[in-house]
Design an enzyme around this catalytic site. Structure first.
Site, mmCIF file in Angstrom:
data_model
loop_
_atom_site.group_PDB
_atom_site.id
_atom_site.type_symbol
_atom_site.label_atom_id
_atom_site.label_comp_id
_atom_site.label_asym_id
_atom_site.label_seq_id
_atom_site.Cartn_x
_atom_site.Cartn_y
_atom_site.Cartn_z
ATOM 1 N N ARG A 146 41.729 42.476 3.410
ATOM 2 C CA ARG A 146 40.851 42.190 2.162
ATOM 3 C C ARG A 146 41.072 42.806 1.213
ATOM 4 O O ARG A 146 41.500 44.200 1.078
ATOM 5 C CB ARG A 146 39.392 42.387 2.874
ATOM 6 C CG ARG A 146 39.007 41.598 3.855
ATOM 7 C CD ARG A 146 37.679 42.080 4.544
ATOM 8 N NE ARG A 146 37.265 41.089 5.806
ATOM 9 C CZ ARG A 146 37.433 41.633 6.802
ATOM 10 N NH1 ARG A 146 38.101 42.751 7.261
ATOM 11 N NH2 ARG A 146 36.938 40.988 8.112
ATOM 12 N N LYS A 170 35.129 45.715 7.358
ATOM 13 C CA LYS A 170 33.718 45.330 7.487
ATOM 14 C C LYS A 170 33.033 46.226 8.590
ATOM 15 O O LYS A 170 33.574 46.442 9.558
ATOM 16 C CB LYS A 170 33.410 43.947 7.525
ATOM 17 C CG LYS A 170 33.577 43.092 6.331
ATOM 18 C CD LYS A 170 33.222 41.632 6.370
ATOM 19 C CE LYS A 170 33.669 40.825 5.110
ATOM 20 N NZ LYS A 170 33.223 39.442 5.456
ATOM 21 N N HIS A 240 41.441 36.404 -1.774
ATOM 22 C CA HIS A 240 41.383 35.742 -0.249
ATOM 23 C C HIS A 240 42.180 34.701 -0.030
ATOM 24 O O HIS A 240 42.402 34.418 1.136
ATOM 25 C CB HIS A 240 39.797 35.202 -0.550
ATOM 26 C CG HIS A 240 39.061 34.775 0.826
ATOM 27 N ND1 HIS A 240 38.871 35.792 1.973
ATOM 28 C CD2 HIS A 240 39.144 33.646 1.489
ATOM 29 C CE1 HIS A 240 38.539 35.140 2.868
ATOM 30 N NE2 HIS A 240 38.359 33.750 2.627
ATOM 31 N N ARG A 243 45.060 36.217 1.518
ATOM 32 C CA ARG A 243 44.631 36.418 2.781
ATOM 33 C C ARG A 243 44.556 35.159 3.805
ATOM 34 O O ARG A 243 45.332 35.195 5.027
ATOM 35 C CB ARG A 243 43.370 37.009 2.795
ATOM 36 C CG ARG A 243 42.633 37.194 4.274
ATOM 37 C CD ARG A 243 41.357 38.007 4.253
ATOM 38 N NE ARG A 243 40.515 38.020 5.353
ATOM 39 C CZ ARG A 243 40.526 38.918 6.370
ATOM 40 N NH1 ARG A 243 41.569 40.035 6.161
ATOM 41 N NH2 ARG A 243 39.564 38.931 7.413
ATOM 42 N N HIS A 266 38.833 40.374 12.072
ATOM 43 C CA HIS A 266 37.852 39.516 12.659
ATOM 44 C C HIS A 266 36.986 39.901 13.768
ATOM 45 O O HIS A 266 37.850 40.524 14.821
ATOM 46 C CB HIS A 266 38.029 37.861 12.809
ATOM 47 C CG HIS A 266 38.320 37.424 11.338
ATOM 48 N ND1 HIS A 266 39.382 36.201 11.366
ATOM 49 C CD2 HIS A 266 37.837 37.807 10.113
ATOM 50 C CE1 HIS A 266 39.228 35.929 9.959
ATOM 51 N NE2 HIS A 266 38.525 36.700 9.344
ATOM 52 N N TYR A 275 41.480 28.971 10.061
ATOM 53 C CA TYR A 275 42.889 29.246 9.387
ATOM 54 C C TYR A 275 43.635 28.134 9.908
ATOM 55 O O TYR A 275 44.878 28.161 9.681
ATOM 56 C CB TYR A 275 43.286 30.428 9.373
ATOM 57 C CG TYR A 275 42.553 31.614 8.562
ATOM 58 C CD1 TYR A 275 42.615 31.478 6.921
ATOM 59 C CD2 TYR A 275 41.773 32.390 9.280
ATOM 60 C CE1 TYR A 275 41.990 32.402 6.207
ATOM 61 C CE2 TYR A 275 40.962 33.280 8.350
ATOM 62 C CZ TYR A 275 41.086 33.377 7.015
ATOM 63 O OH TYR A 275 40.395 34.104 6.378
#
Length: 296
Positions: A146, A170, A240, A243, A266, A275
């Site tokens: 990210r 995150k 993004h 990514r 994730h 994706y």
């Protein structure tokens, strides 16, 4: 008082960024203002679902997109879950709420040709900024990290001997990413120029501005948009999308979905599966081209 305690909880225990905290605060203040106007009281701690539902209806009526409404409601939901946690209320009024339906729109990924063109054919300046900007693009494409993760890479996170990179994602989750030999070479080249900077204020960070300050997220966006605009007609050109490109290209080449999930950081496989639609499109083309029953 409860709002201040909630924001402190998000900051100290959840390690949320200042940007995220501002978004939560703004959403809660918006609902408080609505609640005071509609129900003549700013006290939202013991409100009911009907009151929140009427706010949702008003937001939709004003033309706010479902995705934005869901984000605002998510802020409220987190707040009421916090009140349950500290014993202020017994049950969250949003316990049984179902989010509004939204369309998942992904930016169209860059093609392999476009990435080849930007990394091989674009004449980056042979100075600190040119070398840094090319490394930013290379690293985002080679790792799928990210934008915020890239900005916060510290020198101690880079292990050139092991060809690995430590990133903090995150929820403060750490993961170790492998680096291609070409990336290690590019970092070494960049470090030669970085060491020439006269003033290095934040020397613990890998990526700096010419005055020696830590880079910022807007700068990364500008870099991606500037150079990809030279080779791609796509409307959206952002970190993004890069990514998204990383994940799509890996899946197109047969990478395991779980492996891609881990590389992206994730928490669930469902987040990675968005994706796969481009990968499936590639499989369909290969199938039609190769299957003997396909009529030419």
């Amino acid at each position: 008082m409860s709002l201040d305690a909630f924001l402190s909880y998000l900051s100290l225990e959840k390690n949320y960024s200042s940007h995220t905290l501002s978004a939560y605060k703004r959403d809660l203040e918006d609902f408080t203002a609505y609640h005071e106007e509609a129900f003549l009281t700013p006290d939202i701690d013991k409100t009911d679902y009907g009151s929140i539902r009427s706010w949702i209806v008003e937001l939709v009526g004003k033309g706010l997109k479902n995705q934005s409404v869901n984000r605002k409601v998510a802020s409220l939901k987190a707040y009421y879950n916090f009140l349950v946690k500290i014993g202020e209320i017994k049950t969250s009024p949003l316990k049984k709420h179902k989010a509004l339906k939204t369309e998942k729109k992904m930016g169209v990924p860059f093609s392999e040709l476009e990435m080849q063109q930007v990394l091989v054919q674009i004449p980056f300046e042979n100075d600190f900024e040119g070398i840094r900007d090319k490394l930013i693009i290379e690293l985002l494409y080679a790792t799928g990290m990210r934008r915020a993760e890239l900005v916060n890479i510290r020198m101690q996170d880079v292990d050139l001997h092991q060809s690995t990179l430590r990133v903090i994602g995150k929820r403060n989750k750490e993961r170790i990413l492998p680096m291609l030999a070409s990336i290690v070479e590019s970092i070494n080249t960049y470090m030669i120029e970085r060491n020439k900077l006269e003033s290095v204020e934040n020397n613990e960070y890998l990526f700096l501005t010419p005055p020696g300050h830590k880079i910022y997220e807007t700068l990364v966006y500008r870099v991606i948009n500037k150079y990809l605009s030279m080779v791609s007609p796509k409307v959206k050109k952002s970190p993004h999308v890069l990514r998204h490109t990383f994940a799509t290209h890996l899946l197109n080449k047969g990478a395991d979905l779980n492996a891609v999930k881990e590389l992206l950081g994730h928490s669930s496989l469902a987040s990675t599966q968005v994706y796969t639609h481009n990968s499936i499109a590639e499989l369909k083309k290969a199938h039609l081209k190769a299957h003997p029953r396909n009529k030419k």
